[in-house]
Design an enzyme around this catalytic site. Structure first.
Site, PDB file in Angstrom:
ATOM      1  N   GLY A   1       0.802  -1.220   0.000  1.00 52.38           N
ATOM      2  CA  GLY A   1       0.000   0.000   0.000  1.00 52.38           C
ATOM      3  C   GLY A   1       0.831   1.264   0.000  1.00 52.38           C
ATOM      4  O   GLY A   1       0.285   2.357  -0.069  1.00 52.38           O
TER       5      GLY A   1
ATOM      6  N   ASN B   1      -4.474   3.051  -2.954  1.00 51.71           N
ATOM      7  CA  ASN B   1      -5.550   3.247  -1.987  1.00 51.71           C
ATOM      8  C   ASN B   1      -6.363   1.954  -1.907  1.00 51.71           C
ATOM      9  O   ASN B   1      -6.931   1.524  -2.896  1.00 51.71           O
ATOM     10  CB  ASN B   1      -6.441   4.414  -2.414  1.00 51.71           C
TER      11      ASN B   1
ATOM     12  N   HIS C   1      -4.190  15.777   3.246  1.00 55.07           N
ATOM     13  CA  HIS C   1      -3.765  14.678   4.121  1.00 55.07           C
ATOM     14  C   HIS C   1      -3.093  15.236   5.379  1.00 55.07           C
ATOM     15  O   HIS C   1      -2.662  16.390   5.402  1.00 55.07           O
ATOM     16  CB  HIS C   1      -2.755  13.770   3.403  1.00 55.07           C
ATOM     17  N   HIS C   2      -2.934  14.349   6.359  1.00 57.13           N
ATOM     18  CA  HIS C   2      -2.216  14.683   7.606  1.00 57.13           C
ATOM     19  C   HIS C   2      -0.783  15.143   7.316  1.00 57.13           C
ATOM     20  O   HIS C   2      -0.196  14.789   6.299  1.00 57.13           O
ATOM     21  CB  HIS C   2      -2.192  13.455   8.519  1.00 57.13           C
TER      22      HIS C   2
ATOM     23  N   LYS D   1       2.521  12.869   6.157  1.00 59.97           N
ATOM     24  CA  LYS D   1       2.636  12.179   4.866  1.00 59.97           C
ATOM     25  C   LYS D   1       3.893  12.647   4.129  1.00 59.97           C
ATOM     26  O   LYS D   1       4.158  13.851   4.049  1.00 59.97           O
ATOM     27  CB  LYS D   1       1.367  12.434   4.028  1.00 59.97           C
TER      28      LYS D   1
ATOM     29  N   THR E   1      -3.361   8.449  -4.702  1.00 58.63           N
ATOM     30  CA  THR E   1      -4.764   8.462  -5.124  1.00 58.63           C
ATOM     31  C   THR E   1      -5.042   9.653  -6.038  1.00 58.63           C
ATOM     32  O   THR E   1      -5.717   9.516  -7.068  1.00 58.63           O
ATOM     33  CB  THR E   1      -5.661   8.522  -3.869  1.00 58.63           C
TER      34      THR E   1
HETATM   35  P1  NAD Z   1       4.358   5.475   9.002  1.00 59.70           P
HETATM   36  O1  NAD Z   1       5.527   6.404   8.882  1.00 59.70           O
HETATM   37  O2  NAD Z   1       3.467   5.617  10.188  1.00 59.70           O
HETATM   38  O3  NAD Z   1       4.865   3.955   8.970  1.00 59.70           O
HETATM   39  C1  NAD Z   1       5.858   3.459   8.119  1.00 59.70           C
HETATM   40  C2  NAD Z   1       6.661   2.454   8.913  1.00 59.70           C
HETATM   41  O4  NAD Z   1       7.505   1.707   8.052  1.00 59.70           O
HETATM   42  C3  NAD Z   1       7.572   3.108   9.981  1.00 59.70           C
HETATM   43  O5  NAD Z   1       7.275   2.563  11.252  1.00 59.70           O
HETATM   44  C4  NAD Z   1       8.982   2.747   9.511  1.00 59.70           C
HETATM   45  O6  NAD Z   1       9.895   2.547  10.595  1.00 59.70           O
HETATM   46  C5  NAD Z   1       8.724   1.451   8.739  1.00 59.70           C
HETATM   47  N1  NAD Z   1       9.766   1.079   7.775  1.00 59.70           N
HETATM   48  C6  NAD Z   1      10.590   1.889   7.066  1.00 59.70           C
HETATM   49  N2  NAD Z   1      11.389   1.149   6.277  1.00 59.70           N
HETATM   50  C7  NAD Z   1      11.054  -0.160   6.463  1.00 59.70           C
HETATM   51  C8  NAD Z   1      11.517  -1.396   5.922  1.00 59.70           C
HETATM   52  N3  NAD Z   1      12.499  -1.434   5.024  1.00 59.70           N
HETATM   53  N4  NAD Z   1      10.942  -2.539   6.330  1.00 59.70           N
HETATM   54  C9  NAD Z   1       9.955  -2.516   7.252  1.00 59.70           C
HETATM   55  N5  NAD Z   1       9.491  -1.375   7.823  1.00 59.70           N
HETATM   56  C10 NAD Z   1      10.019  -0.203   7.425  1.00 59.70           C
HETATM   57  O7  NAD Z   1       3.537   5.645   7.658  1.00 59.70           O
HETATM   58  P2  NAD Z   1       1.997   5.224   7.402  1.00 59.70           P
HETATM   59  O8  NAD Z   1       1.110   6.371   7.710  1.00 59.70           O
HETATM   60  O9  NAD Z   1       1.740   3.892   8.030  1.00 59.70           O
HETATM   61  O10 NAD Z   1       1.986   5.117   5.795  1.00 59.70           O
HETATM   62  C11 NAD Z   1       2.812   4.179   5.131  1.00 59.70           C
HETATM   63  C12 NAD Z   1       2.617   4.281   3.642  1.00 59.70           C
HETATM   64  O11 NAD Z   1       1.298   3.868   3.289  1.00 59.70           O
HETATM   65  C13 NAD Z   1       2.758   5.700   3.056  1.00 59.70           C
HETATM   66  O12 NAD Z   1       3.407   5.613   1.814  1.00 59.70           O
HETATM   67  C14 NAD Z   1       1.316   6.157   2.867  1.00 59.70           C
HETATM   68  O13 NAD Z   1       1.180   7.109   1.822  1.00 59.70           O
HETATM   69  C15 NAD Z   1       0.680   4.849   2.445  1.00 59.70           C
HETATM   70  N6  NAD Z   1      -0.754   4.736   2.623  1.00 59.70           N
HETATM   71  C16 NAD Z   1      -1.408   3.981   1.709  1.00 59.70           C
HETATM   72  C17 NAD Z   1      -2.757   3.715   1.855  1.00 59.70           C
HETATM   73  C18 NAD Z   1      -3.424   2.765   0.876  1.00 59.70           C
HETATM   74  O14 NAD Z   1      -4.627   2.488   1.035  1.00 59.70           O
HETATM   75  N7  NAD Z   1      -2.718   2.232  -0.110  1.00 59.70           N
HETATM   76  C19 NAD Z   1      -3.465   4.268   2.927  1.00 59.70           C
HETATM   77  C20 NAD Z   1      -2.771   5.053   3.854  1.00 59.70           C
HETATM   78  C21 NAD Z   1      -1.410   5.267   3.693  1.00 59.70           C
END
Ligand code: NAD
Length: 250
Positions: free
Chosen positions: A78, A108, A141-142, A145, A152
């Site tokens: 995601g 998304n 967004h928050h 990000k 999206t």
């Molecule tokens: P976040 O910063 O809260 O979490 C990301 C986590 O990944 C962190 O805890 C970080 O330490 C960890 N991380 C970094 N490198 C890593 C690795 N190599 N292996 C494992 N873990 C690792 O971010 P979030 O709010 O959880 O969002 C994460 C991503 O998801 C963003 O790109 C956001 O845009 C995306 N997102 C997608 C959707 C969707 O529906 N597709 C919805 C919300 C957010």
């Protein structure tokens, strides 16, 4: 099903909750590249997870997905903002497909947003023939990000550019001077803790319309990602959200 959460941040925690609610077992929660390397080297790799759900960072996602693919573990991804490296990552997944590698990436995973994409395409087709109406995309967004515009918003803009021939391309933000009418404007705002708002604005000389999606929290994305993992289990190779959603929308 045994699931692994890769990236234990805001989305990782929401995915764990959604997985438990849907009766799955979360056998691994890994945060950081080193932790992922160690978990994949363990016996069984990644706690025996049948599918990994990956929400990390734009920088980390391509390597994490490749590592999982080389271990033959299907991935629901995601993470947004790594589109430039997508082709190479998908090639690795295809190379490793015979050992069970699979990928389903969506910018998304909310089922409502996937429906919104279809509404955007229908709107674009109608707007094609009404030249007096202009169109733009806005996303909020928050403030944590990392990427912009959101994956999206990019996808919405791509759909509209495909369907409306007077929009030749999309661009984020404003340059100097007057806006080129052939450009579809995409605007991003980062504020507070907004879980994700996307608006298609339609502006005419005498009226305006909006198509609007607002996420109330992360649980809709997380539940969709878990449903996608259920769908991906037992499949190999690269799949699109449309493949997954064909089962939902028909
Ligand atoms: P976040 O910063 O809260 O979490 C990301 C986590 O990944 C962190 O805890 C970080 O330490 C960890 N991380 C970094 N490198 C890593 C690795 N190599 N292996 C494992 N873990 C690792 O971010 P979030 O709010 O959880 O969002 C994460 C991503 O998801 C963003 O790109 C956001 O845009 C995306 N997102 C997608 C959707 C969707 O529906 N597709 C919805 C919300 C957010």
């Amino acid at each position: 099903m045994k699931l692994a959460v890769v990236g234990y941040g805001r989305m990782g925690h929401a995915v764990e909750e959604a997985a438990l609610q849907r009766g799955h077992e979360v056998v691994a929660r890994v945060d950081g590249e080193e932790a992922l390397r160690e978990a994949l080297a363990a016996d069984p790799p990644l706690g025996g997870a049948r599918v990994a759900i990956e929400f990390t960072t734009p920088l980390a996602a391509p390597t994490a997905i490749r590592m999982l693919a080389r271990s033959g573990i299907p991935v629901v991804s995601g993470t947004t903002g790594w589109g430039a490296r997508r082709e190479g990552v998908e090639a690795t997944v295809r190379e490793e497909a015979s050992r069970g590698a699979a990928l389903l990436h969506a910018p998304n995973f909310s089922v409502g947003v996937q429906l919104f994409f279809r509404l955007a395409r229908a709107a674009g087709r109608l707007l094609e023939s009404v030249e007096s109406l202009d169109v733009h995309v806005l996303e909020v967004h928050h403030r944590h990000k990392l990427d912009h515009p959101s994956g999206t918003a990019r996808h919405l803009a791509e759909i509209l550019v495909e369907e409306i021939s007077r929009k030749e391309r999309w661009e984020e933000g404003l340059g100097e001077g007057m806006v080129d009418p052939a450009v579809l404007q995409v605007a991003s705002v980062r504020s507070g803790e907004n879980a994700g708002t996307h608006v298609i604005g339609i502006e005419g000389p005498d009226e305006r319309m909006e198509l609007r999606h607002e996420a109330r929290g992360r649980s809709g994305f997380a539940r969709g990602a878990v449903q996608a993992a259920e769908w991906l289990h037992g499949r190999s190779g690269v799949h699109t959200p449309a493949d997954w959603l064909a089962d939902i929308f028909g």
